[in-house]
Design a protein around this motif. Structure first.
Motif, short mmCIF file in Angstrom:
data_model
loop_
_atom_site.label_atom_id
_atom_site.label_comp_id
_atom_site.label_asym_id
_atom_site.label_seq_id
_atom_site.Cartn_x
_atom_site.Cartn_y
_atom_site.Cartn_z
N SER A 83 -10.29 21.82 -38.14
CA SER A 83 -9.68 23.31 -38.43
C SER A 83 -8.20 23.20 -38.27
N GLY A 84 -7.51 24.51 -38.22
CA GLY A 84 -6.03 24.58 -38.43
C GLY A 84 -5.15 24.01 -37.28
N GLU A 85 -3.99 23.71 -37.64
CA GLU A 85 -3.08 23.24 -36.36
C GLU A 85 -2.80 24.66 -35.61
N VAL A 86 -2.76 24.36 -34.24
CA VAL A 86 -2.39 25.49 -33.32
C VAL A 86 -0.97 25.60 -32.65
N MET A 87 -0.29 26.66 -33.20
CA MET A 87 1.16 26.65 -32.61
C MET A 87 1.94 25.75 -32.98
N ASP A 88 1.94 25.27 -34.26
CA ASP A 88 2.83 24.15 -34.75
C ASP A 88 3.07 23.17 -33.75
N ALA A 89 1.79 22.55 -33.17
CA ALA A 89 1.90 21.68 -31.95
C ALA A 89 2.48 20.53 -32.23
#
Length: 441
Positions: free
Chosen positions: A358-364
């Protein structure tokens, strides 16, 4: 020197940061203003709509004004407006999305076709509205000041723009004319324009009657040939832009392979000065951020690496499937992780695994890179290929390859961090100053 960006996306931000770190100063202008430009970055729209002196706070998703009895719902990804079972609007958030600050709102007509989009700025007021026709093509956009007065009207069908400013009405055939008027009003020196797009910024440079020495910072890829506008530039000795600085190494190499010899002298490579916030301490502390319970090969990795501790954070509640991993002694879970916890983990962990689906979290991945954490990823889950060297990417069908790379972490982490920097367009202040000139502009 003027820095001129088509939009203020991540590559624009990287160039802006790099030039600032290298000591190059001057007005920083963006063509496409989304209402969330940071302090020190402006546009014609910000200036004329007086957003530079605006006050207030961005709107939280449920602060949107809607008719009585309509309902606003939201997740960490987006929001919606409902009139009973009929969806009336979709709310798009500004980054970071978990803060749920309203950026754009699509308002629907029949069959959920977008009638118009409302654009909100970082001060929480409606600064623009974009209209669509029945074919969902953009027809016009109106810009407002905080008093809700129409300041600019842009017709996308004809390209012309009307400006209502200080009791006068101005008409422009296109954005190039608008921004030339804006530059003149600001009284800026136009002998050097450093820009990053072959659209409006290129035409501002190309059509300038004044003599100048402009630079194109090329941040995009290329196909099998050089873009047409760049060809015009490279084939002429009479245009202002006589230097093209390519910011992706592979793109630069490809251009050097296909350009004729007489044009190669105008091309050079220049990466970015990335923030380096701390040194990697070689701790066997692993961070993973996820929006789902789909974390690739988590069972195999935690089983094979018992001396590594896995910190898994999520902005929301975690499913029972993921919560079951808390029984493992080398896993700590952080459902509904706070910003304070997240900041602490980015400081205390020295490895980031980009293995969540799924999507990346917080531009991790970007945050981990700036912290000099060693970043490893599976090809099937990778979110930011530009910041992860090929040697740190693995196929999920062979998780033992990632296990082996981590098993040697204690002895090789300095080399792994150095490789990340070397293969991701990392540049030095000295490199910028030598190529662009040491004097401040």
């Amino acid at each position: 020197m003027i820095q001129l960006y088509d939009s203020f996306h991540q590559a624009s931000k990287d160039l802006y940061y790099s030039l600032t770190q290298a000591g190059f100063q001057g007005p920083v202008v963006v063509i496409n203003d989304d209402g969330f430009l940071p302090e020190g970055v402006t546009s014609a729209y910000s200036y004329y709509c007086q957003m530079e002196t605006g006050q207030g706070r961005s709107l939280y998703f449920n602060q949107l004004q809607v008719p009585p009895f309509w309902e606003i719902t939201g997740t960490n990804g987006d929001g919606e407006v409902w009139d009973y079972s009929q969806r009336k609007a979709k709310i798009f958030y500004a980054e970071p999305k978990h803060l749920r600050r309203i950026k754009n709102v699509d308002w629907f007509g029949p069959n959920e076709k977008v009638r118009f989009t409302d654009h909100y700025n970082r001060f929480g007021w409606l600064f623009a509205r974009t209209y669509f026709n029945a074919e969902q093509k953009v027809t016009s956009r109106i810009y407002f000041n905080q008093a809700k007065q129409e300041v600019l009207v842009e017709n996308f069908m004809t390209g012309d723009i009307q400006l209502n400013w200080q009791g006068k009405v101005y008409f422009f055939d296109n954005r190039v004319e608008l921004f030339r008027h804006y530059f003149a009003e600001m009284g800026w020196e136009l002998s050097e324009i450093w820009y990053n797009s072959l659209s409006t910024p290129f035409f501002l440079s190309y059509n300038s009657p004044e003599a100048g020495q402009d630079i194109l910072f090329w941040q995009e890829g290329i196909q099998e040939d050089i873009p047409g506008n760049m060809k015009v530039m490279l084939n002429s000795s009479h245009v202002r832009t006589q230097r093209v600085l390519v910011q992706q190494r592979q793109v630069y190499q490809k251009m050097m392979d296909i350009l004729p010899e007489e044009q190669k002298a105008k091309i050079a490579y220049l990466g970015y000065i990335y923030p380096s916030l701390r040194e990697n301490a070689g701790r066997k502390e692993i961070l993973i951020l996820t929006n789902s319970d789909q974390i690739e090969k988590l069972e195999e990795l935690t089983q094979a690496l018992p001396d590594f501790h896995f910190h898994i954070g999520a902005l929301t509640e975690m499913s029972q499937r993921l919560m079951a991993f808390e029984a493992k002694s080398n896993i700590t879970l952080y459902p509904n992780i706070s910003q304070k916890q997240l900041q602490r983990l980015f400081q205390e962990c020295d490895i980031y695994l980009d293995i969540n689906h799924s999507g990346e979290v917080m531009d991790a991945v970007r945050k981990a890179f700036e912290q000099n954490m060693v970043i490893l990823a599976f090809e099937q889950t990778i979110h930011n290929r530009d910041l992860i060297p090929a040697a740190h990417r693995f196929d999920a069908s062979q998780p033992t390859d990632m296990v082996m790379a981590l098993a040697g972490f204690a002895a090789s982490y300095p080399q792994m961090v150095a490789l990340q920097r070397e293969e991701t367009s990392n540049e030095s202040v000295t490199g910028y100053q030598q190529l662009l000139g040491k004097e401040e502009r």
